[in-house]
Every structure is written in C-alpha cells, then in structure tokens.
Write a protein that holds these residues in place. Sequence first.
Motif, PDB file in Angstrom:
ATOM      1  N   SER A 177      58.523 -29.990 -10.850  1.00 56.37           N
ATOM      2  CA  SER A 177      58.791 -30.574  -9.532  1.00 56.37           C
ATOM      3  C   SER A 177      58.042 -31.884  -9.347  1.00 56.37           C
ATOM      4  O   SER A 177      58.572 -32.844  -8.783  1.00 56.37           O
ATOM      5  N   LEU A 178      56.796 -31.931  -9.830  1.00 52.12           N
ATOM      6  CA  LEU A 178      56.003 -33.157  -9.710  1.00 52.12           C
ATOM      7  C   LEU A 178      56.614 -34.276 -10.543  1.00 52.12           C
ATOM      8  O   LEU A 178      56.690 -35.432 -10.099  1.00 52.12           O
ATOM      9  N   ALA A 179      57.071 -33.946 -11.757  1.00 52.65           N
ATOM     10  CA  ALA A 179      57.704 -34.951 -12.605  1.00 52.65           C
ATOM     11  C   ALA A 179      58.974 -35.490 -11.954  1.00 52.65           C
ATOM     12  O   ALA A 179      59.235 -36.700 -11.964  1.00 52.65           O
ATOM     13  N   LEU A 180      59.766 -34.593 -11.372  1.00 55.18           N
ATOM     14  CA  LEU A 180      60.992 -35.011 -10.694  1.00 55.18           C
ATOM     15  C   LEU A 180      60.662 -35.857  -9.470  1.00 55.18           C
ATOM     16  O   LEU A 180      61.289 -36.897  -9.229  1.00 55.18           O
ATOM     17  N   LYS A 181      59.670 -35.430  -8.701  1.00 57.32           N
ATOM     18  CA  LYS A 181      59.278 -36.176  -7.495  1.00 57.32           C
ATOM     19  C   LYS A 181      58.815 -37.582  -7.858  1.00 57.32           C
ATOM     20  O   LYS A 181      59.213 -38.570  -7.231  1.00 57.32           O
ATOM     21  N   ASN A 182      57.974 -37.698  -8.891  1.00 57.98           N
ATOM     22  CA  ASN A 182      57.481 -39.012  -9.310  1.00 57.98           C
ATOM     23  C   ASN A 182      58.608 -39.899  -9.798  1.00 57.98           C
ATOM     24  O   ASN A 182      58.644 -41.109  -9.499  1.00 57.98           O
ATOM     25  N   ALA A 183      59.534 -39.321 -10.552  1.00 58.21           N
ATOM     26  CA  ALA A 183      60.666 -40.107 -11.067  1.00 58.21           C
ATOM     27  C   ALA A 183      61.542 -40.588  -9.922  1.00 58.21           C
ATOM     28  O   ALA A 183      61.985 -41.745  -9.899  1.00 58.21           O
ATOM     29  N   GLU A 184      61.803 -39.731  -8.947  1.00 58.09           N
ATOM     30  CA  GLU A 184      62.633 -40.118  -7.806  1.00 58.09           C
ATOM     31  C   GLU A 184      61.952 -41.188  -6.957  1.00 58.09           C
ATOM     32  O   GLU A 184      62.598 -42.129  -6.500  1.00 58.09           O
ATOM     33  N   GLU A 185      60.630 -41.040  -6.754  1.00 57.20           N
ATOM     34  CA  GLU A 185      59.912 -42.050  -5.969  1.00 57.20           C
ATOM     35  C   GLU A 185      59.876 -43.384  -6.699  1.00 57.20           C
ATOM     36  O   GLU A 185      60.002 -44.442  -6.086  1.00 57.20           O
ATOM     37  N   HIS A 186      59.705 -43.340  -8.009  1.00 62.77           N
ATOM     38  CA  HIS A 186      59.649 -44.575  -8.797  1.00 62.77           C
ATOM     39  C   HIS A 186      60.994 -45.295  -8.772  1.00 62.77           C
ATOM     40  O   HIS A 186      61.057 -46.524  -8.678  1.00 62.77           O
ATOM     41  N   LEU A 187      62.070 -44.517  -8.846  1.00 60.43           N
ATOM     42  CA  LEU A 187      63.404 -45.117  -8.919  1.00 60.43           C
ATOM     43  C   LEU A 187      64.023 -45.322  -7.542  1.00 60.43           C
ATOM     44  O   LEU A 187      64.992 -46.075  -7.406  1.00 60.43           O
ATOM     45  N   GLY A 188      63.473 -44.693  -6.517  1.00 67.59           N
ATOM     46  CA  GLY A 188      64.087 -44.787  -5.198  1.00 67.59           C
ATOM     47  C   GLY A 188      65.430 -44.094  -5.145  1.00 67.59           C
ATOM     48  O   GLY A 188      66.330 -44.501  -4.418  1.00 67.59           O
ATOM     49  N   PHE A 189      65.580 -43.026  -5.906  1.00 68.73           N
ATOM     50  CA  PHE A 189      66.882 -42.383  -6.091  1.00 68.73           C
ATOM     51  C   PHE A 189      66.664 -40.912  -6.375  1.00 68.73           C
ATOM     52  O   PHE A 189      65.760 -40.549  -7.122  1.00 68.73           O
ATOM     53  N   LYS A 190      67.439 -40.052  -5.725  1.00 72.45           N
ATOM     54  CA  LYS A 190      67.298 -38.617  -5.918  1.00 72.45           C
ATOM     55  C   LYS A 190      68.336 -38.099  -6.905  1.00 72.45           C
ATOM     56  O   LYS A 190      69.442 -38.632  -6.986  1.00 72.45           O
ATOM     57  N   ALA A 191      67.957 -37.072  -7.628  1.00 75.17           N
ATOM     58  CA  ALA A 191      68.882 -36.462  -8.582  1.00 75.17           C
ATOM     59  C   ALA A 191      70.137 -35.993  -7.863  1.00 75.17           C
ATOM     60  O   ALA A 191      70.070 -35.391  -6.793  1.00 75.17           O
TER      61      ALA A 191
END
Length: 550
Positions: A177-191
């Motif tokens: 969940s943390l990896a997904l959250k960081n990736a989404e925040e970095h990209l400004g885009f949700k899975a």
Amino acid sequence: MLVKLRCEKFSAHISKEHTISFHEGLNVVCGDDKGSNAIGKSTFLLIIDFVFGGNSYTKLAKDIMENIGVHTFYFEFLFDGDSYFYSRSTDTPNQVAMCTSKYEVINTITVGEYQEELAQQYRIDCAPLRFAEISEHFFRIYIRDNTSARLPMRFKNEKIATSVDIILQLMNAYDASLALKNAEEHLGFKAGQDVKVKEKNYVEQIARNETTMALLQTRLDNLVANNPETQINMLEDISDQERSQMLEASTKLRETARVLDRTKAQMAAISSDRNIASKEYAEEFSALEQFFPHCNVKLFEDIEHFHKRINQMLQMKIQAEMNQLQILAAYYEKEFQRTKEKLQENKLAQRYAERILHQCISISLQIDKLNRENEDLRIEKDRYDKILEMRQELEDLYHAQAKRMAAVADDVNRAMYDINEQVTAGTEQPPHLTIKEDKEISFSTPNNTSEGTSFKNLVIYDLAMFLLTPIPILIHDSNILRNIDNVQFPRVLDAYTKIGKQVFIAFDRIESTPEEARKIIRDHQIVALADGKELFGRSWSKTKTTNRKK
C-alpha cells in the motif's frame, strides 16, 4: 507492562497509599450490583489512557478537572525486568516527567516523545502508524465514542481507507500500500484512472496556443513595422474618427517629407552639373601648340569663347532653376515642421506612440503567458506520458495491495474463528472480515445481526488483533461487555486472561453473571467502586437531597 499507579486524589478506600497495582493479564474495574453511575469506572479507564499518553482525560472529563482540581499521576512500568518511573499532571498534560523510584523528576519530555519511548519498550514497529492511533482504535471507552459495534475497526467518522491502512500497518503488511501510495503521489495519478482524454486535451491546447501565438506575433510585427498606416490600422480600442485623424496626419507628413527629399535631390544634381559646366580649357590649348606648332589655335579659342557664352547662359538658367527649387524646399521644410508641430500641439503623435507601445506590451505579455502555459502543458503531458508507460506498474502495485489485504483479512478471520470457537463453544458462526480492492470493508456474522452478536464480534475482533499485532493493551468499557450473552460472558473473560497481555475492563452488576464469570472478575479485580465509594471519594453529579438520604 503497567505495574502501579498512584494519585493523591484517589479515595482512601481504594488504598491507604492511594496506589493501585495491576495484573499481567486481565484487570477489572468493578462497579456495584445496582449499576450505579458516576462512581468512576469509565473515568479510571480514561486515566489508564492518560497514563499511556492519551489526552481524552483532560479534554473530555471537564467535570473532573473542575471538581478535583489539578492532580498528578505517578506510574511505574516494567520492561524486561527493569522498572521505569514517570509522572504526568493535569495542569501540564503535554509533558511527561521521567522520574526516580521515589518519583523525583529527572527530566521532562513531550507526550509524543513519551509515546515513542513506550512504542520502543513494547516493541511496536508499525511505521508510519503512531501510538496515538492505536489507542484511538483499541482503548475503547464510552466517552471517547469508539465503542460502535457495526464497524469496530473504524474510529468515529474516519475514512474507511484509513481504517484499512491502520489494520495493514498493525499487521506489518503496509509495504504494498505504501509503494502504491508513493507511486500515485509521485505521478499525480491513481491506479485505474483513465488519462487518455487528458493527454489528448493537452495536445489540442498546446496546438491552439501555438496558433494564437502566431497570430499575436504577426500583429506585433505589424505594430513595430516602419509603415505608419499599417501600425494605425492594427491599433485596437480607438474610434474611427481618431484612426482617420492619425492616418491623415501620418499621410500628410510622409508625403511632405517625400517631396522635400525629392527637391533636395534635384538641387544636389543641378549643383553638380553647374560645377562641371564652369570648367575652362585655355591653358590646355597653349600646351597643345608646343606639340603642334602649325595648328590653328585661334580657331580653338573662338570655339571655346562660344562655349563660354553658352555656359554663361546655362549657368543663368541653372541658377534660376536652383532658386526655384530652394523656394520649394524652404516651403516644404516649413510645411513639414508645421505638420509636426500640429501633431505635437494636439498630442496626436503622443497618443499614437502610447497606443503603439501599450499594445506592443500587451501582446508581448499575452505571448509570454501562452509560452509559459505551453511549457506547463508540455511538462504535464510528459508526466502523463510517463504515467501511461508506468500504467502496468501501478496496476501491479494495486493488485499486490489487494493480495496483501486479502491475506490480512484471512489471518484476522482465522484468529477470529479460533476465538469465536472458544467464546461460543462452536455454537455460533464467527464474524467475517472482507477487505475489498477499493479498501471498502465488510464485517458481519452471516444470518445474525443482533445487538449482542455485534458487541461479541467487536470483542472477538479486538482479541484477534490483540493476538496478531503488537497492540500493547486493550481497554473495554462496561457498555460493550454488558451487551454480551450471559452464557458467553465467562468465556470472553477467560479469553481476556489467556491473551498474554494486559486487558483493562469495567463491569458492574457482577452478581447477575454466572458464578464462573464472578470468580474470574474477583480474581482480577483491581478497583471496587460503588455509590459512596467513588474513585475520588465523592460524586459531584448527585443532588444534595440524594446525598442526604444516603
């Protein structure tokens, strides 16, 4: 574990030393058989929360602060055979004092630092989860409004996704969940979010801006061109009359200048011709006689004399023409100056120049703004291009999170199954937890929605999490336990005693419970409260009439 707690404000009937000692497992705060209120059961549980760094005691129990005044709690913890002594006062609730065994203050730390120290001693490593978040969810005290049985994992009105995150952090399963959250925040885009439309809009907007900038640049070029008519025609926000005046003045000035230049050019040409026509050749004829002694020099001189007469006539004509041109030049020079002065008098030239300058600046600013906007759009487009490339990675992280959540739910369900078997002797179905991919929660017992079952499920869920995670203590107020079936209640108490950690509960009307339950309660009782034997020696909520009757 918490070993002892002392407060000088505690009633003497509790202990002559005003000190309470605790058990390793279950600790029971007992009320009387009448179920008397306002005797201090929930208050004592709030004090336990206060000892562990909570702030509900000073914030929610305002009546105590008003009626008891400032008071200090002294408490001892035992970790790995070593004792640690602390104190905390109601007048400085944001500080905790580190003390000697005689409670002499050694150092003062913040509540946050204190809770970090407790987390280390209890070996709680569930970052980024904070100690306060554990107490919010598992120190269940009536006044804190965290005893709802429908979704026991949710604290008040927090987002369900936050409740799920806390479960994952407690279970050390938050990595996906943390990896997904960081990736989404970095990209400004949700899975799972569609970005193709956005990308298309960016491209179209950039193209529109480029077209607009080209048109603006053409206007700017025309405004800064040397052709006044073009400049004037490009001006905006002027009346037709003002535009006509500017064009008329500009045309007259330009035509006058053109005629003046042409006249001066003619004068220069005539002056040059006159210089050529005035040249004499007499000396050259004398030199010719030296080489040709028999030539008729007289004839040459006569011809030269004729030429001089013609030249004199031409000079006169040239001078006349020059005089006429000088008059014209002087006229047009005056006309040119007069036109310029007229423009200056009515400030038409100034308004013209100001208009040109203002619109040049305005257009330049528009072009700069569109350039910056396009730069931002290109950055955003690059970001979304990258997102499209990483779409699969996000989806993989999303599915990894879903697998982790499902695995955690399975672990909790297995633990709840075992505890339910113990509590119900296998006669009832256990509660079931489902954590969906979108972090929604389902928690219920199939075919059983009764209130008693709901509170039993809360206890079973807490015990399961208590067993599986490093939650340091568990607190259950009497409003939870009194809703549990009388047959199952002794088994719930037995489960508390076997969990291997400290549990603090409040309960009254003990005589109405089965003998097995009464025995467990008596064996683990730490405080007995009743009407007339309140925690602080009195009840300020009672009327004077009531107190007199007693």
